[in-house]
Design a protein around this motif. Structure first.
Motif, PDB file in Angstrom:
ATOM      1  N   ASP A 142       0.823  -1.222   0.000  1.00 14.36           N
ATOM      2  CA  ASP A 142       0.000   0.000   0.000  1.00 14.36           C
ATOM      3  C   ASP A 142       0.849   1.259   0.000  1.00 14.36           C
ATOM      4  O   ASP A 142       0.354   2.338  -0.342  1.00 14.36           O
ATOM      5  CB  ASP A 142      -0.912   0.007   1.237  1.00 14.36           C
ATOM      6  CG  ASP A 142      -1.764  -1.238   1.315  1.00 14.36           C
ATOM      7  OD1 ASP A 142      -2.508  -1.498   0.354  1.00 14.36           O
ATOM      8  OD2 ASP A 142      -1.676  -1.963   2.330  1.00 14.36           O
ATOM      9  N   LEU A 143       2.110   1.129   0.374  1.00 17.82           N
ATOM     10  CA  LEU A 143       2.994   2.284   0.485  1.00 17.82           C
ATOM     11  C   LEU A 143       4.426   1.812   0.240  1.00 17.82           C
ATOM     12  O   LEU A 143       4.823   0.762   0.735  1.00 17.82           O
ATOM     13  CB  LEU A 143       2.860   2.914   1.874  1.00 17.82           C
ATOM     14  CG  LEU A 143       3.484   4.273   2.147  1.00 17.82           C
ATOM     15  CD1 LEU A 143       2.705   5.003   3.243  1.00 17.82           C
ATOM     16  CD2 LEU A 143       4.936   4.132   2.574  1.00 17.82           C
ATOM     17  N   ALA A 144       5.173   2.571  -0.563  1.00 20.08           N
ATOM     18  CA  ALA A 144       6.558   2.211  -0.875  1.00 20.08           C
ATOM     19  C   ALA A 144       7.487   3.343  -0.472  1.00 20.08           C
ATOM     20  O   ALA A 144       7.179   4.515  -0.693  1.00 20.08           O
ATOM     21  CB  ALA A 144       6.713   1.924  -2.367  1.00 20.08           C
ATOM     22  N   LEU A 145       8.610   2.986   0.132  1.00 20.06           N
ATOM     23  CA  LEU A 145       9.651   3.952   0.464  1.00 20.06           C
ATOM     24  C   LEU A 145      10.876   3.656  -0.392  1.00 20.06           C
ATOM     25  O   LEU A 145      11.312   2.507  -0.475  1.00 20.06           O
ATOM     26  CB  LEU A 145      10.044   3.874   1.944  1.00 20.06           C
ATOM     27  CG  LEU A 145       9.335   4.846   2.901  1.00 20.06           C
ATOM     28  CD1 LEU A 145       7.870   4.471   2.991  1.00 20.06           C
ATOM     29  CD2 LEU A 145       9.981   4.801   4.270  1.00 20.06           C
ATOM     30  N   SER A 146      11.422   4.694  -1.009  1.00 17.27           N
ATOM     31  CA  SER A 146      12.613   4.505  -1.826  1.00 17.27           C
ATOM     32  C   SER A 146      13.389   5.808  -1.887  1.00 17.27           C
ATOM     33  O   SER A 146      12.928   6.850  -1.414  1.00 17.27           O
ATOM     34  CB  SER A 146      12.245   4.056  -3.244  1.00 17.27           C
ATOM     35  OG  SER A 146      11.755   5.143  -4.005  1.00 17.27           O
ATOM     36  N   LEU A 147      14.569   5.742  -2.482  1.00 17.76           N
ATOM     37  CA  LEU A 147      15.315   6.951  -2.784  1.00 17.76           C
ATOM     38  C   LEU A 147      14.661   7.616  -3.987  1.00 17.76           C
ATOM     39  O   LEU A 147      14.204   6.943  -4.918  1.00 17.76           O
ATOM     40  CB  LEU A 147      16.774   6.620  -3.089  1.00 17.76           C
ATOM     41  CG  LEU A 147      17.533   5.911  -1.959  1.00 17.76           C
ATOM     42  CD1 LEU A 147      18.957   5.604  -2.395  1.00 17.76           C
ATOM     43  CD2 LEU A 147      17.542   6.758  -0.702  1.00 17.76           C
TER      44      LEU A 147
END
Length: 303
Positions: A145-150
């Protein structure tokens, strides 16, 4: 009037993203023949060809791209409707599946989870460690549901599938062995280390970040050794084999290594969160985003 079948349109959309019928079938847990049959039926329903042969593969026709351009707002509105319906039926409760790269988990996700336990105990966060490409595949497929990335590895702002939320400008410090002549210098600039052997991965985001930071400072780094894990990188720095850039959020401090700030012009890496466009309206997703922003603010370098 043409018959618009959302399930088949999702298959067409996935084919555009994955590139092949086989990859599309794997992503949607279907067989390749079922994917082909559904797309053939959709072409018949819409009255236009959607696929054309391209060597041994197929590619989308201009008509297919036109169809997807007009259905993207529909997918966004459905995500919004689902998010609002979930908020209506569950109130404060809900589960949010988060895919995040390794250093973001202890620095941002864990503090956010701890805060949510205290403020919104009915919101559950399920975490999956994943690098950027995998995180966005999971997000697009509905498995996160949510992605964290650079930011450098995130889809561009023109990608209509996702809403990007800036979280953090993460400063990069330089790791030096204790006996290095510059380990105790009163001030340190990246250019002071232009002649040093650098330690970073042979490819991937950290290689790109290190090269870009050094080149912005006016030199091309000489790669003395290649490693991608912080344990290996810092062990080599401690042994006097070279120097390395280390993100502040990596929390990789260890005996035998001196971490030095690089002053007001220090390089940073930008961390972003992303959700499927429209899903940010969901109560649980919104609470997780707020908790992540608070965690980033607590680090002192919020975007």
């Amino acid at each position: 009037m043409a018959e618009w079948d959302l399930r088949k349109l999702r298959i067409l959309r996935t084919l555009r993203e994955r590139g092949t019928v086989t990859a599309t079938a794997e992503a949607l847990h279907m067989t390749p023949s079922a994917v082909s049959q559904q797309l053939t039926n959709l072409a018949s329903q819409l009255g236009v060809p959607l696929l054309e042969a391209h060597g041994r593969r197929v590619r989308l026709t201009d008509a297919a791209r036109l169809v997807l351009r007009h259905t993207e707002p529909v997918f966004e509105q459905l995500e919004r409707a689902e998010a609002e319906l979930t908020a209506y039926t569950q109130g404060e409760a809900g589960e949010v599946r988060v895919a995040a790269f390794s250093t973001a988990v202890p620095a941002l996700v864990v503090p956010a989870v701890l805060a949510l336990r205290a403020r919104h105990p009915a919101v559950t966060v399920r975490v999956r460690e994943a690098e950027a490409a995998e995180a966005y595949e999971l997000l697009a497929a509905g498995e996160a549901d949510l992605a964290l990335s650079l930011a450098a590895r995130a889809p561009g702002t023109a990608d209509g599938r996702f809403t990007r939320v800036p979280l953090l400008a993460d400063p990069l410090d330089v790791a030096l062995p204790p006996g290095h002549p510059l380990a105790s210098a009163p001030a340190l600039r990246l250019t002071d280390l232009a002649a040093e052997p650098w330690i970073f991965g042979g490819s991937g985001p950290w290689s790109d970040i290190t090269r870009r930071a050094c080149e912005s400072a006016g030199f091309s780094p000489h790669q003395g050794h290649s490693a991608s894990g912080w344990t290996a990188i810092l062990a080599m720095v401690a042994a006097g084999m070279g120097v390395a850039l280390v993100p502040r959020t990596a929390a990789a401090r260890r005996d035998g290594v001196v971490l030095r700030e690089l002053g007001p012009e220090r390089p940073v890496r930008h961390v972003v969160a992303a959700v499927r466009r429209g899903a940010e309206a969901g109560a649980a997703v919104d609470k997780v985003l707020r908790a992540l922003r608070d965690a980033a603010t607590g680090l002192g370098s919020a975007a």
